[in-house]
Design a protein around this motif. Structure first.
Motif, PDB file in Angstrom:
ATOM      1  N   SER A  98       3.654 -16.223 -11.051  1.00 29.64           N
ATOM      2  CA  SER A  98       4.728 -16.664 -11.941  1.00 29.64           C
ATOM      3  C   SER A  98       6.085 -16.101 -11.539  1.00 29.64           C
ATOM      4  N   LEU A  99       6.100 -15.010 -10.738  1.00 30.94           N
ATOM      5  CA  LEU A  99       7.341 -14.467 -10.175  1.00 30.94           C
ATOM      6  C   LEU A  99       7.100 -14.214  -8.699  1.00 30.94           C
ATOM      7  N   VAL A 100       7.839 -14.923  -7.866  1.00 31.10           N
ATOM      8  CA  VAL A 100       7.668 -14.821  -6.414  1.00 31.10           C
ATOM      9  C   VAL A 100       8.994 -14.395  -5.792  1.00 31.10           C
ATOM     10  N   VAL A 101       8.962 -13.293  -5.048  1.00 34.56           N
ATOM     11  CA  VAL A 101      10.113 -12.864  -4.267  1.00 34.56           C
ATOM     12  C   VAL A 101       9.886 -13.303  -2.825  1.00 34.56           C
ATOM     13  N   VAL A 102      10.858 -13.985  -2.257  1.00 36.13           N
ATOM     14  CA  VAL A 102      10.772 -14.430  -0.864  1.00 36.13           C
ATOM     15  C   VAL A 102      11.871 -13.711  -0.093  1.00 36.13           C
ATOM     16  N   ALA A 103      11.474 -12.850   0.840  1.00 37.93           N
ATOM     17  CA  ALA A 103      12.426 -12.054   1.612  1.00 37.93           C
ATOM     18  C   ALA A 103      12.004 -12.027   3.066  1.00 37.93           C
ATOM     19  N   SER A 104      12.932 -11.701   3.938  1.00 36.45           N
ATOM     20  CA  SER A 104      12.651 -11.707   5.365  1.00 36.45           C
ATOM     21  C   SER A 104      11.450 -10.832   5.712  1.00 36.45           C
ATOM     22  N   ARG A 105      11.391  -9.633   5.117  1.00 35.01           N
ATOM     23  CA  ARG A 105      10.329  -8.684   5.449  1.00 35.01           C
ATOM     24  C   ARG A 105       9.580  -8.249   4.199  1.00 35.01           C
ATOM     25  N   LEU A 106       8.353  -7.836   4.402  1.00 38.34           N
ATOM     26  CA  LEU A 106       7.604  -7.208   3.323  1.00 38.34           C
ATOM     27  C   LEU A 106       8.113  -5.787   3.121  1.00 38.34           C
ATOM     28  N   PRO A 107       8.070  -5.273   1.901  1.00 37.66           N
ATOM     29  CA  PRO A 107       8.667  -3.965   1.612  1.00 37.66           C
ATOM     30  C   PRO A 107       7.707  -2.804   1.830  1.00 37.66           C
ATOM     31  N   ILE A 108       6.999  -2.807   2.972  1.00 35.86           N
ATOM     32  CA  ILE A 108       6.033  -1.744   3.205  1.00 35.86           C
ATOM     33  C   ILE A 108       6.490  -0.843   4.340  1.00 35.86           C
ATOM     34  N   ASN A 109       6.104   0.415   4.239  1.00 32.83           N
ATOM     35  CA  ASN A 109       6.452   1.426   5.222  1.00 32.83           C
ATOM     36  C   ASN A 109       5.670   1.164   6.507  1.00 32.83           C
ATOM     37  N   ASP A 110       6.383   0.824   7.579  1.00 32.21           N
ATOM     38  CA  ASP A 110       5.729   0.424   8.827  1.00 32.21           C
ATOM     39  C   ASP A 110       4.878   1.541   9.417  1.00 32.21           C
ATOM     40  N   ALA A 111       5.424   2.748   9.450  1.00 28.14           N
ATOM     41  CA  ALA A 111       4.707   3.865  10.070  1.00 28.14           C
ATOM     42  C   ALA A 111       3.425   4.172   9.309  1.00 28.14           C
ATOM     43  N   ALA A 112       3.518   4.180   7.975  1.00 24.83           N
ATOM     44  CA  ALA A 112       2.337   4.468   7.170  1.00 24.83           C
ATOM     45  C   ALA A 112       1.306   3.353   7.296  1.00 24.83           C
ATOM     46  N   ALA A 113       1.776   2.094   7.296  1.00 25.77           N
ATOM     47  CA  ALA A 113       0.858   0.958   7.374  1.00 25.77           C
ATOM     48  C   ALA A 113       0.089   0.956   8.684  1.00 25.77           C
ATOM     49  N   SER A 114       0.736   1.418   9.767  1.00 24.00           N
ATOM     50  CA  SER A 114       0.061   1.463  11.065  1.00 24.00           C
ATOM     51  C   SER A 114      -1.118   2.428  11.061  1.00 24.00           C
ATOM     52  N   GLU A 115      -1.130   3.355  10.106  1.00 19.53           N
ATOM     53  CA  GLU A 115      -2.229   4.309   9.975  1.00 19.53           C
ATOM     54  C   GLU A 115      -3.167   3.940   8.828  1.00 19.53           C
ATOM     55  N   GLY A 116      -2.995   2.711   8.306  1.00 18.16           N
ATOM     56  CA  GLY A 116      -3.876   2.245   7.248  1.00 18.16           C
ATOM     57  C   GLY A 116      -3.495   2.683   5.848  1.00 18.16           C
ATOM     58  N   VAL A 117      -2.309   3.284   5.688  1.00 22.46           N
ATOM     59  CA  VAL A 117      -1.830   3.712   4.368  1.00 22.46           C
ATOM     60  C   VAL A 117      -0.676   2.795   3.980  1.00 22.46           C
ATOM     61  N   PHE A 118      -0.824   2.087   2.874  1.00 21.10           N
ATOM     62  CA  PHE A 118       0.184   1.106   2.476  1.00 21.10           C
ATOM     63  C   PHE A 118       1.019   1.667   1.332  1.00 21.10           C
ATOM     64  N   GLU A 119       2.292   1.822   1.593  1.00 25.34           N
ATOM     65  CA  GLU A 119       3.218   2.316   0.580  1.00 25.34           C
ATOM     66  C   GLU A 119       4.542   1.587   0.719  1.00 25.34           C
ATOM     67  N   TRP A 120       5.314   1.612  -0.371  1.00 24.01           N
ATOM     68  CA  TRP A 120       6.583   0.883  -0.421  1.00 24.01           C
ATOM     69  C   TRP A 120       7.606   1.510   0.512  1.00 24.01           C
ATOM     70  N   ARG A 121       8.311   0.659   1.273  1.00 22.44           N
ATOM     71  CA  ARG A 121       9.401   1.154   2.113  1.00 22.44           C
ATOM     72  C   ARG A 121      10.620   1.397   1.238  1.00 22.44           C
TER      73      ARG A 121
END
Length: 465
Positions: A5-28
């Protein structure tokens, strides 16, 4: 499946790249970034965010982060080069920032821009529930509103431009100016940072498209798009709470000690971008040291320059120039144990940033052009002691709100030098009425107030439609 019901469309996802590369997903949460702005609005809200995960090729499904459902858009290496690095950041970005650097035009970049915008629009059309609010963000995706409107006329579509919108004489240089305007006008509401940007947009829509424009919006082919200025802000309460922590106060004191306990600390926190005025600022500081108006033993400049768009040549060259100038200043005016400039090319977490803000006597925010600049507002919010001074460019969107700051034209190096000295000579250890007034403003006009204002206006625009 259409269930959002609420969709944000942005160039990039708001996740921390370094953390995500290690399997930990957190907001950038980088200073002044889009994720930083929208985090307090969306956290623990049933929302969906569509964007690129900063990996080329297929992307595996992602977990929810802070309650927000993440949907990746797949981009190829060519898409990234031609859309993101090309049309978005080598064609649009320079023109939208007063052509500080020349804009570059390639036809294949425009083809990629269309192709990628369609991919984002298709993804939003697929997941949005009937009558959902779809909030499209920024200059990378200016075609998405009209593309989405063509597929899903039931949706309530908002578009917000976080960067400046240029005057007609600059925008008219774009070979695809009409298509870009038509793309934005697919929205029910277009939000800008400043009222001047609204005026620029109205003039262009009338001139290029023959549209009818008035104080409320723009009408083309019977479709009415409302427009307005909605200055983006920060989570003031969060920054105040962070800056009040004992550990942050202690860290700020330690930072000053590590800097050699100078009488005065100047701080700048910028993305490494040619629009931020870093070179002008360093030139002014160097000349003040050379003139003897400032002494390296008494004053330190801490320049945080967060790496940005490192694959784009203009940014690589800028980094080389900035680092050479820092080395030159330290070589000419430093001595053993004393460095006039501390240059840090890295990302700081929120606690470290709050400590830096608390440690600085003067915060120097001097972009050549900026849509808003949330770092200026963060500094004001962090000064819970009521002390400190803000040196702010007239060409940052924040200058229209933080009028009690030491306002300066960053192109005028002599004026920049004089105003910096004036700010440094103020008693940074005592609360000032100027800081109190700015703090009252960012408290009242925080990120939640911004979101409420925009979304309320979007609902009103859709009700009229």
């Amino acid at each position: 499946m259409r269930d959002a019901s609420l969709v944000v469309v942005a160039s990039r996802l708001p996740i921390n790249d370094a953390a995500a590369s290690e399997g930990v997903f957190e907001w950038r949460r980088s200073p002044g970034g889009l994720g930083e702005a929208l985090h307090p609005v969306l956290v623990n809200t049933p929302a969906t965010w569509i964007g690129w995960a900063e990996k080329t090729g297929p992307t595996a499904p992602l977990p929810d982060v802070d309650g927000v459902h993440l949907i990746p858009v797949e981009l190829s290496e060519d898409d990234v080069h031609d859309h993101y690095e090309g049309f978005a950041n080598s064609t649009l970005w320079p023109l939208y920032h007063d052509a500080v650097e020349p804009a570059v035009h390639h036809r294949r970049w425009w083809e990629a821009y269309q192709r990628v915008n369609q991919r984002y629009a298709d993804q939003a059309a697929r997941v949005a529930a009937h009558g959902a609010v779809v909030w499209v963000q920024d200059y990378h995706l200016q075609l998405v509103p009209a593309m989405l409107r063509a597929q899903r006329p039931d949706l309530r579509i908002g578009f917000f431009l976080h960067v400046p919108f240029p005057p007609p004489e600059l925008f008219m240089q774009l070979p695809r100016r009409a298509e870009l305007l038509h793309g934005m006008l697919g929205a029910d509401l277009i939000g800008f940072q400043r009222i001047q940007a609204v005026h620029n947009f109205h003039q262009l829509a009338a001139k290029v498209l023959g549209a009818n424009a008035d104080e409320h919006g723009v009408t083309v082919d019977g479709h009415v798009t409302r427009t307005g200025a909605f200055p983006v802000s920060i989570d003031t309460a969060e920054m105040e709470a962070l800056a009040s922590l004992d550990e942050v106060v202690e860290k700020a004191a330690k930072l000053r000690a590590d800097l050699g306990s100078p009488q005065r600390v100047i701080l700048s926190v910028d993305r490494l971008d040619y629009t931020k005025g870093i070179e002008h600022r360093l030139k002014a500081y160097r000349e003040l040291l050379a003139d003897g108006r400032l002494k390296a033993s008494e004053t330190v400049l801490v320049q945080v320059a967060i790496p940005s768009r490192e694959r784009v040549e203009q940014y690589r060259l800028l980094r080389d120039r900035v680092e050479r100038e820092v080395g030159r200043i330290n070589g000419d005016f430093g001595r053993l144990g004393v460095a006039p400039v501390h240059y840090l090319s890295q990302v700081f977490d929120r606690t470290e940033l709050a400590a830096l803000y608390r440690a600085a006597d003067v915060m120097a925010v001097t972009p050549l052009r900026d849509g808003m600049n949330l770092v200026a507002k963060e500094y004001v919010a962090a000064r819970v002691d009521g002390c400190g001074a803000l040196l702010l460019s007239e060409f940052a969107g924040a200058a229209a709100e933080l009028t009690q700051a030491y306002l300066v034209n960053p192109h005028d190096v002599e004026g920049l030098k004089d105003t910096l000295v004036e700010a440094l000579e103020a008693d940074a250890s005592e609360p000032s009425p100027q800081m109190a007034a700015m703090r009252a403003h960012v408290r009242e006009h925080d990120i939640q107030a911004w979101a409420r204002s925009y979304l309320t206006a979007l609902e009103a625009a859709c009700a009229e439609r």
